[in-house]
Design an enzyme around this catalytic site. Structure first.
Site, PDB file in Angstrom:
ATOM      1  N   GLU A 175       3.316 -17.621   0.947  1.00 37.38           N
ATOM      2  CA  GLU A 175       2.447 -16.590   0.363  1.00 37.38           C
ATOM      3  C   GLU A 175       3.259 -15.573  -0.437  1.00 37.38           C
ATOM      4  OE1 GLU A 175      -1.253 -16.001   1.374  1.00 37.38           O
ATOM      5  OE2 GLU A 175      -1.296 -18.076   2.069  1.00 37.38           O
ATOM      6  N   HIS A 206      -0.713 -10.680   6.150  1.00 38.18           N
ATOM      7  CA  HIS A 206       0.608 -10.722   5.495  1.00 38.18           C
ATOM      8  C   HIS A 206       1.452  -9.609   6.115  1.00 38.18           C
ATOM      9  CE1 HIS A 206      -1.542 -12.400   1.701  1.00 38.18           C
ATOM     10  NE2 HIS A 206      -0.886 -13.386   2.286  1.00 38.18           N
ATOM     11  N   CYS A 218      -0.187  -4.870  -2.499  1.00 37.75           N
ATOM     12  CA  CYS A 218      -0.665  -6.240  -2.782  1.00 37.75           C
ATOM     13  C   CYS A 218      -0.788  -6.461  -4.278  1.00 37.75           C
ATOM     14  CB  CYS A 218      -2.044  -6.479  -2.177  1.00 37.75           C
ATOM     15  SG  CYS A 218      -2.118  -6.358  -0.406  1.00 37.75           S
TER      16      CYS A 218
HETATM   17  O1  SUG Z   1      -5.343 -13.382   0.244  1.00 34.36           O
HETATM   18  N1  SUG Z   1      -8.098 -11.305  -0.412  1.00 34.36           N
HETATM   19  C1  SUG Z   1      -6.670 -11.524  -0.488  1.00 34.36           C
HETATM   20  C2  SUG Z   1      -5.914 -10.231  -0.302  1.00 34.36           C
HETATM   21  C3  SUG Z   1      -4.454 -10.400  -0.559  1.00 34.36           C
HETATM   22  C4  SUG Z   1      -3.657  -9.183  -0.204  1.00 34.36           C
HETATM   23  N2  SUG Z   1      -2.297  -9.384  -0.506  1.00 34.36           N
HETATM   24  C5  SUG Z   1      -1.238  -8.910   0.198  1.00 34.36           C
HETATM   25  N3  SUG Z   1      -1.370  -8.475   1.416  1.00 34.36           N
HETATM   26  N4  SUG Z   1      -0.090  -8.948  -0.348  1.00 34.36           N
HETATM   27  C6  SUG Z   1      -6.216 -12.570   0.556  1.00 34.36           C
HETATM   28  O2  SUG Z   1      -6.739 -12.535   1.665  1.00 34.36           O
HETATM   29  C7  SUG Z   1     -10.448 -11.973  -0.627  1.00 34.36           C
HETATM   30  C8  SUG Z   1     -11.285 -12.713  -1.616  1.00 34.36           C
HETATM   31  C9  SUG Z   1     -12.709 -12.866  -1.176  1.00 34.36           C
HETATM   32  O3  SUG Z   1     -12.966 -13.005   0.005  1.00 34.36           O
HETATM   33  O4  SUG Z   1     -13.618 -12.886  -2.050  1.00 34.36           O
HETATM   34  C10 SUG Z   1      -8.957 -12.268  -0.779  1.00 34.36           C
HETATM   35  O5  SUG Z   1      -8.599 -13.330  -1.224  1.00 34.36           O
END
Ligand code: SUG
Length: 416
Positions: free
Chosen positions: A162, A230, A347
Site C-alpha cells: 500500500e 494504514h 493520505c
Molecule cells: O484506501 N478510502 C481510502 C483511504 C486511503 C487513506 N490513505 C492513507 N491512509 N494513506 C482507502 O481505504 C474509500 C472509498 C469508498 O469507500 O468510496 C477509500 O478507498
C-alpha cells in the site's frame, strides 16, 4: 544538486463519491451512501497545497486517473448493470490518496544514488487494485529523468503493498542517508492487514537499500482492529522526529529503541492513550498529519479540522505546544470531504525527496497554476454526487470532460 522534500498531492477527482468500499476504514464505511461534493473536495485539496506552499515548501501534484474505468469492468467480465460494488469500484476517485501511490527511497539511501519509486499494487481492496497501471504511467512521466529516478513495476500481487502510507524515513537532513522503516500488518484479525511484510522486503531489495539502514516493524493488531488500516493513521515521521500513538506498534519500546540505535538523535513524541484513545486518534486523524519542516526550521504539524473538534485531541495539542518538544506549530486545514472517506492531510500526499528541477515541471505547483486549477475545478467538477447517480452516462461524460479540461490546461496530454 539540492535535495528537498516535495509533497505530491493527489487532485481530488471529479468522480469523488462515498461508496463504503474499504472494510476496516471506519470513516469510509460509516459514510457509505452519503452525498459527496467533488468540487468542494478538490478545492479543499488545492487550498491545503497553497497553504503548504505559503510556508515556503516545494509542492507537486498528480492528476486524477481516468474514471469510470470500464476496461477494468470488462476484464472482470461485467458491466455497470450488475454488481454495485464493482460498479462503484470502477468509479472510485481513490487515487487522490497518493500516500498509497508508491514507496519512495530517496537517492542518498540507495546503492546507485538514484531516487527509486515502486508503484503500490493495492491488491487488498478491489476498487484500489486497478489504480496502479495509470499511476505507473503518471510516475514514469513525472520522474522520467532516468539519471535521477528509477520507477519500478508493482511487487507481485501475492503480497499486498500500500505504498508510502506504511513507510517512514528518519534522517537529520533530507539530503543525508536515512533509516527507512517499513510497517506491516499480520493477517487474521477482524479487518484486513493491507501491508505484507514480504512486499516491503521486496521494495528494499529493488531500491538497493543498505540492510544496516532499514527496519521492519509490526503494526499493533489492536490498532488495525480500531480502524488504523494504514500505519499513517497512527504515526508520522519527519527528519529525526517520530510522532506516534502509544498503541501504533506491536512492540513500541523495541521499535523506538531500534530507531534510536540506527538514527542517533531520533526523538519520539508518543501520545499516551489515557490522553488520546485509539478511537479519538482514528476519528480525528491526529497522526494523519503532515509533519513538515519549512525553511524557518520550525517543525509544523498540519492537522485536519476534526482535531479541533475533538476536545481530548485539541487539549493534547495545546499542551504539546506549551511544552518544549520538537513540534513547534500546528496548522489546521479543512479536508473534510476526503476525511469522510478516511483520507486526511497525509493520505493526500506522496513525499519525494529530490531536486525539484529534475521533476517534469508540469507536475510542480505554483500559485498561478493553482489558480488555473481552481478555475477548471469550479467550472467542470460536479457539484455533488449522490450514490444513485454512480453509473449514469451523463455523469460519466461530465467526469471525463472535467479530467480532460484539467489535463489540457496543465499540458499533460500524454495522459489524456
Ligand atoms: O484506501 N478510502 C481510502 C483511504 C486511503 C487513506 N490513505 C492513507 N491512509 N494513506 C482507502 O481505504 C474509500 C472509498 C469508498 O469507500 O468510496 C477509500 O478507498
Amino acid at each position: 544538486m539540492s535535495l528537498q522534500e516535495i509533497n505530491f498531492d493527489g487532485i481530488v477527482g471529479p468522480s469523488h463519491n462515498y461508496a463504503g468500499l474499504s472494510l476496516g476504514n471506519l470513516a469510509a464505511t460509516r459514510n457509505a451512501g452519503a452525498t459527496a461534493y467533488p468540487r468542494a473536495a478538490a478545492l479543499q485539496g488545492i487550498a491545503k497545497m497553497k497553504a503548504n506552499m505559503a510556508m515556503g515548501l516545494a509542492q507537486g501534484f498528480f492528476v486524477p486517473l481516468p474514471r469510470p474505468n470500464r476496461g477494468w469492468l470488462e476484464a472482470l467480465a461485467t458491466d455497470e448493470s450488475t454488481d454495485p460494488a464493482l460498479k462503484a469500484g470502477a468509479w472510485s476517485a481513490s487515487s487522490m490518496w497518493t500516500a498509497n501511490a508508491a514507496t519512495v527511497s530517496p537517492a542518498p539511501d540507495t546503492a546507485d544514488g538514484k531516487c527509486h519509486l515502486t508503484v503500490a499494487n493495492l491488491v487488498t481492496m478491489p476498487h484500489r487494485s486497478h489504480e496502479w497501471p495509470d499511476t505507473l504511467s503518471q510516475l514514469r512521466l513525472a520522474f522520467a529523468d532516468s539519471a535521477h529516478f528509477t520507477v519500478h513495476d508493482p511487487v507481485p500481487p501475492c503480497f499486498g503493498d500500500e505504498g508510502a502510507a506504511n513507510h517512514m524515513r528518519f534522517v537529520s537532513g533530507h539530503d543525508e542517508p536515512g533509516l527507512e522503516v517499513f510497517v506491516y500488518g499480520r493477517p487474521g484479525g477482524r479487518f484486513p492487514a493491507r501491508q505484507h511484510e514480504q512486499a516491503s522486503r521486496i521494495v528494499t531489495r529493488r531500491h538497493g537499500l543498505d540492510p544496516a539502514r532499514m527496519l521492519f516493524v509490526e503494526q499493533a493488531p489492536e490498532a488495525i482492529e480500531a480502524g488504523a488500516f494504514h500505519n499513517d493513521v497512527v504515526a508520522v515521521a519527519n527528519q529525526n522526529v517520530l510522532f506516534v500513538h502509544q498503541h501504533a506498534f506491536a512492540d513500541p519500546k523495541g521499535t523506538y529503541d531500534a530507531i534510536r540505535a540506527r538514527c542517533p538523535g531520533a526523538q519520539v513524541v508518543e501520545v499516551p492513550s489515557d490522553r488520546v484513545s485509539l478511537e479519538d486518534a482514528i476519528t480525528s486523524y491526529l497522526f494523519n498529519a503532515q509533519l513538515l519542516t519549512p525553511p524557518s526550521g520550525e517543525m509544523t504539524l498540519v492537522v485536519p479540522e476534526e482535531c479541533r473538534d475533538n476536545s481530548n485531541v485539541w487539549s493534547w495539542l495545546q499542551d504539546m505546544l506549551a511544552g518544549n518538544g520538537p513540534i513547534r506549530h500546528v496548522n489546521v486545514v479543512d479536508v473534510r470531504q476526503s476525511m469522510a472517506n478516511g483520507g486526511g492531510p497525509a493520505c493526500l500526499r506522496l513525499r519525494v525527496v529530490a531536486d525539484p528541477a529534475k521533476v517534469d515541471q508540469r507536475f510542480m505547483l505554483d500559485d498561478a497554476k493553482a489558480e488555473r486549477m481552481e478555475a477548471v475545478v469550479g467550472e467542470f467538477w460536479p457539484e455533488s454526487i449522490d450514490p444513485a447517480q454512480v453509473g449514469s452516462e451523463a455523469l460519466a461524460d461530465q467526469i471525463r470532460t472535467a479530467r480532460a479540461e484539467l489535463l489540457e490546461i496543465l499540458g499533460i496530454t500524454e495522459l489524456a
